[in-house]
Design a protein around this motif. Sequence first.
Motif, mmCIF file in Angstrom:
data_model
loop_
_atom_site.group_PDB
_atom_site.id
_atom_site.type_symbol
_atom_site.label_atom_id
_atom_site.label_comp_id
_atom_site.label_asym_id
_atom_site.label_seq_id
_atom_site.Cartn_x
_atom_site.Cartn_y
_atom_site.Cartn_z
ATOM 1 N N ALA A 37 0.844 -1.195 0.000
ATOM 2 C CA ALA A 37 0.000 0.000 0.000
ATOM 3 C C ALA A 37 0.873 1.236 0.000
ATOM 4 O O ALA A 37 1.882 1.308 0.702
ATOM 5 N N ARG A 38 0.496 2.171 -0.818
ATOM 6 C CA ARG A 38 1.275 3.403 -0.933
ATOM 7 C C ARG A 38 1.011 4.300 0.265
ATOM 8 O O ARG A 38 -0.135 4.629 0.578
ATOM 9 N N VAL A 39 2.062 4.646 0.955
ATOM 10 C CA VAL A 39 1.938 5.504 2.135
ATOM 11 C C VAL A 39 1.979 6.957 1.684
ATOM 12 O O VAL A 39 2.940 7.379 1.035
ATOM 13 N N PRO A 40 0.933 7.726 1.990
ATOM 14 C CA PRO A 40 0.906 9.115 1.550
ATOM 15 C C PRO A 40 2.018 9.920 2.199
ATOM 16 O O PRO A 40 2.342 9.734 3.363
ATOM 17 N N GLY A 41 2.624 10.789 1.434
ATOM 18 C CA GLY A 41 3.681 11.623 1.965
ATOM 19 C C GLY A 41 3.138 12.728 2.836
ATOM 20 O O GLY A 41 1.933 12.980 2.897
ATOM 21 N N ARG A 42 4.050 13.389 3.508
ATOM 22 C CA ARG A 42 3.646 14.465 4.408
ATOM 23 C C ARG A 42 2.954 15.596 3.658
ATOM 24 O O ARG A 42 2.037 16.221 4.166
ATOM 25 N N THR A 43 3.423 15.847 2.418
ATOM 26 C CA THR A 43 2.843 16.942 1.644
ATOM 27 C C THR A 43 1.380 16.694 1.340
ATOM 28 O O THR A 43 0.537 17.586 1.493
ATOM 29 N N SER A 44 1.052 15.464 0.923
ATOM 30 C CA SER A 44 -0.344 15.153 0.604
ATOM 31 C C SER A 44 -1.221 15.162 1.840
ATOM 32 O O SER A 44 -2.383 15.575 1.784
ATOM 33 N N VAL A 45 -0.681 14.699 2.954
ATOM 34 C CA VAL A 45 -1.444 14.719 4.209
ATOM 35 C C VAL A 45 -1.726 16.156 4.611
ATOM 36 O O VAL A 45 -2.850 16.499 5.011
ATOM 37 N N ALA B 293 -5.347 18.150 4.861
ATOM 38 C CA ALA B 293 -5.731 18.825 6.102
ATOM 39 C C ALA B 293 -6.108 20.285 5.823
ATOM 40 O O ALA B 293 -7.095 20.798 6.363
ATOM 41 N N VAL B 294 -5.321 20.952 4.974
ATOM 42 C CA VAL B 294 -5.612 22.346 4.629
ATOM 43 C C VAL B 294 -6.932 22.442 3.874
ATOM 44 O O VAL B 294 -7.757 23.317 4.154
ATOM 45 N N TRP B 295 -7.139 21.528 2.918
ATOM 46 C CA TRP B 295 -8.375 21.545 2.137
ATOM 47 C C TRP B 295 -9.589 21.274 3.017
ATOM 48 O O TRP B 295 -10.638 21.902 2.863
ATOM 49 N N SER B 296 -9.456 20.379 3.983
ATOM 50 C CA SER B 296 -10.543 20.103 4.915
ATOM 51 C C SER B 296 -10.857 21.335 5.759
ATOM 52 O O SER B 296 -12.024 21.650 6.011
ATOM 53 N N TYR B 297 -9.811 22.034 6.164
ATOM 54 C CA TYR B 297 -9.984 23.258 6.956
ATOM 55 C C TYR B 297 -10.691 24.332 6.139
ATOM 56 O O TYR B 297 -11.619 24.983 6.622
ATOM 57 N N VAL B 298 -10.281 24.504 4.897
ATOM 58 C CA VAL B 298 -10.910 25.510 4.033
ATOM 59 C C VAL B 298 -12.372 25.166 3.779
ATOM 60 O O VAL B 298 -13.245 26.039 3.831
ATOM 61 N N ARG B 299 -12.674 23.903 3.520
ATOM 62 C CA ARG B 299 -14.051 23.489 3.257
ATOM 63 C C ARG B 299 -14.954 23.644 4.468
ATOM 64 O O ARG B 299 -16.168 23.739 4.324
ATOM 65 N N SER B 300 -14.369 23.696 5.657
ATOM 66 C CA SER B 300 -15.180 23.848 6.860
ATOM 67 C C SER B 300 -15.748 25.251 6.997
ATOM 68 O O SER B 300 -16.681 25.474 7.781
#
Length: 238
Positions: free
Chosen positions: A4-12, A16-23
């Motif tokens: 399984a491909r482990v997401p890098g810190r940048t994508s995480v 997180a930023v996109w979730s914050y903006v959508r809130s």
Amino acid sequence: MSHARVPGRTSVLARAVWSYVRSAPGTFVWLAILLGTTLVIDRVSPRVAHHILEKRSTNLHHLEVAPLKVLFSSALWIEGGGWWFYFVLYNVFHVPAERWLGTVRWLAVVLIAHIGATYISEGALYWAISRGLAPHRAVYTLDVGVSYALAGVVAVLTYALVRPWRYVYAAGVVVFYGYGLLQNRDFTSAGHFTAVLIGLACYPFTRGRPAAFDPVAAARTAWQWVRGHGRPSRSRSF
């Protein structure tokens, strides 16, 4: 055997930023528009910038001839730049308010504070002009910006705090804006103080939205996280 491909810190971080903006979509759409208009002001001459802002000013003249136009457009420009300053303030106040109230109720508070404070402050200016306490040219006074709406949202957040901290917060907000009114004694300061009173009067919009923030619990959680003592304890927050 596949791995399984482990997401890098940048994508995480991006998620997180996109979730914050959508809130808080309304807040960030507004900030994006303000960024665009601020870049326009920064790239033209002071004379042209003044002309642009004057056409969108909620002064007495424009409120008489084109009220809807200037009430809307004045909230999309910042006099004198300072977008990063408002970016911080929007994240401190507008984002938690929109997340707590929901976009529709948050927008209602924004509009009521912006429109109500504008008319009351300009009404006070009209009263001063009619009695010779201010020059007649004041009907063309430049008045644009987002600060009335911000003051109203700052005030309505009072009801997001648990007792007794909401009373401390409310007193601090009233004292801060009240001091500004006493110091400056101009229609803009009167507008800010009026917006605070309007925000406090928007309590009906907070019904069904229980107090969500305990500053003591939040500070304790932050301290535990800083010290690294296991997982932070859960506390109510926005």
